[in-house]
Write a protein that holds these residues in place. Sequence first.
Motif, PDB file in Angstrom:
ATOM      1  N   ASN A  81     -10.615  13.954 -31.021  1.00 51.82           N
ATOM      2  CA  ASN A  81     -11.188  13.308 -30.087  1.00 51.82           C
ATOM      3  C   ASN A  81     -11.351  11.659 -30.567  1.00 51.82           C
ATOM      4  OD1 ASN A  81     -14.270  12.104 -28.575  1.00 51.82           O
ATOM      5  ND2 ASN A  81     -12.288  12.438 -27.288  1.00 51.82           N
ATOM      6  N   GLU A  82     -11.977  11.678 -31.703  1.00 50.20           N
ATOM      7  CA  GLU A  82     -12.366  10.347 -32.549  1.00 50.20           C
ATOM      8  C   GLU A  82     -11.486   9.465 -33.156  1.00 50.20           C
ATOM      9  OE1 GLU A  82     -15.765  11.003 -34.696  1.00 50.20           O
ATOM     10  OE2 GLU A  82     -16.985  11.485 -32.862  1.00 50.20           O
ATOM     11  N   ALA A 107     -13.508   9.060 -23.711  1.00 49.16           N
ATOM     12  CA  ALA A 107     -14.970   8.327 -24.166  1.00 49.16           C
ATOM     13  C   ALA A 107     -16.208   9.084 -23.704  1.00 49.16           C
ATOM     14  CB  ALA A 107     -14.929   6.955 -23.416  1.00 49.16           C
ATOM     15  N   LYS A 110     -16.432  11.906 -25.819  1.00 50.73           N
ATOM     16  CA  LYS A 110     -17.017  11.603 -26.848  1.00 50.73           C
ATOM     17  C   LYS A 110     -18.676  11.342 -26.820  1.00 50.73           C
ATOM     18  CE  LYS A 110     -16.592   8.025 -30.445  1.00 50.73           C
ATOM     19  NZ  LYS A 110     -16.020   6.839 -31.018  1.00 50.73           N
ATOM     20  N   THR A 112     -19.746   8.903 -24.958  1.00 49.12           N
ATOM     21  CA  THR A 112     -20.097   7.273 -24.742  1.00 49.12           C
ATOM     22  C   THR A 112     -20.569   7.089 -23.394  1.00 49.12           C
ATOM     23  OG1 THR A 112     -18.200   6.754 -26.119  1.00 49.12           O
ATOM     24  CG2 THR A 112     -18.977   5.028 -24.692  1.00 49.12           C
ATOM     25  N   ALA A 117     -18.422   2.940 -21.652  1.00 49.83           N
ATOM     26  CA  ALA A 117     -17.107   3.503 -21.677  1.00 49.83           C
ATOM     27  C   ALA A 117     -16.025   2.598 -20.473  1.00 49.83           C
ATOM     28  CB  ALA A 117     -17.132   4.925 -21.206  1.00 49.83           C
ATOM     29  N   ASN A 157     -10.977   5.437 -27.662  1.00 51.38           N
ATOM     30  CA  ASN A 157     -11.926   5.754 -28.778  1.00 51.38           C
ATOM     31  C   ASN A 157     -11.608   4.828 -29.837  1.00 51.38           C
ATOM     32  OD1 ASN A 157     -13.645   7.058 -26.924  1.00 51.38           O
ATOM     33  ND2 ASN A 157     -12.774   9.231 -27.795  1.00 51.38           N
TER      34      ASN A 157
END
Length: 220
Positions: A81-82, A107, A110, A112, A117, A157
């Motif tokens: 994901n990152e 995002a 994650k 965020t 985002a 991201n």
Amino acid sequence: MITAKDIHKYYGNLHVLKGVDLDIKHGEIVSIVGASGAGKTTLLQILGTLDKPEITSDTEFQLNNTNINVLNEKALAKFRNEQIGFIFQFHQLLPEFTALENVCIPAFIKKTNKQDAEKRAKELLDFLGLSHRYDHKPNELSGGEQQRVAVARALINNPKIIFADEPSGNLDAESAENLHKLFFQLRDEFGQTFVIVTHNEELANMADRKLTMVDGKIIN
């Protein structure tokens, strides 16, 4: 940035990848070409951590200085994901969400916050010439616009690596050319590393390096 050694993959008795070795530097754009069935997409899925190689005593697989083979599923999902962005032939946008909402999804995964985002998503959509399309759903966008939304989603991201599987395969010639130029603009602007599987010779030849797969191996 990407180091892969002795990568094998079996599906039942079918030996798809037969000891692939790969070394890609930060900021490179690398294309992978070859006939259908050569193992290109399988390799891309493994490099993108969507699938796993067979582990042998000689297998090595690192992305951005991280040993992927030792990560558990939770850590792998977080890393993906990152650190990784994906662009596919079919944009895979969610039809019930707007362009802005589609871009924000990674995002949100994650964790965020919504304000940050959406701010980042709008910056990317603006950069990609879609400032007038925030609130449009995929069926209200052209094919080229849908793919640019998918590019924004891949970038949300700030991943280190972008994997693209036939990214222009579903586009008309003009949209495909614009997308190809965009990859190099993105590399220069954001510094990402790109690995692109493609049958498009023009795109393949634009890359910093073109790798050819034959029967489960890279031959150059």
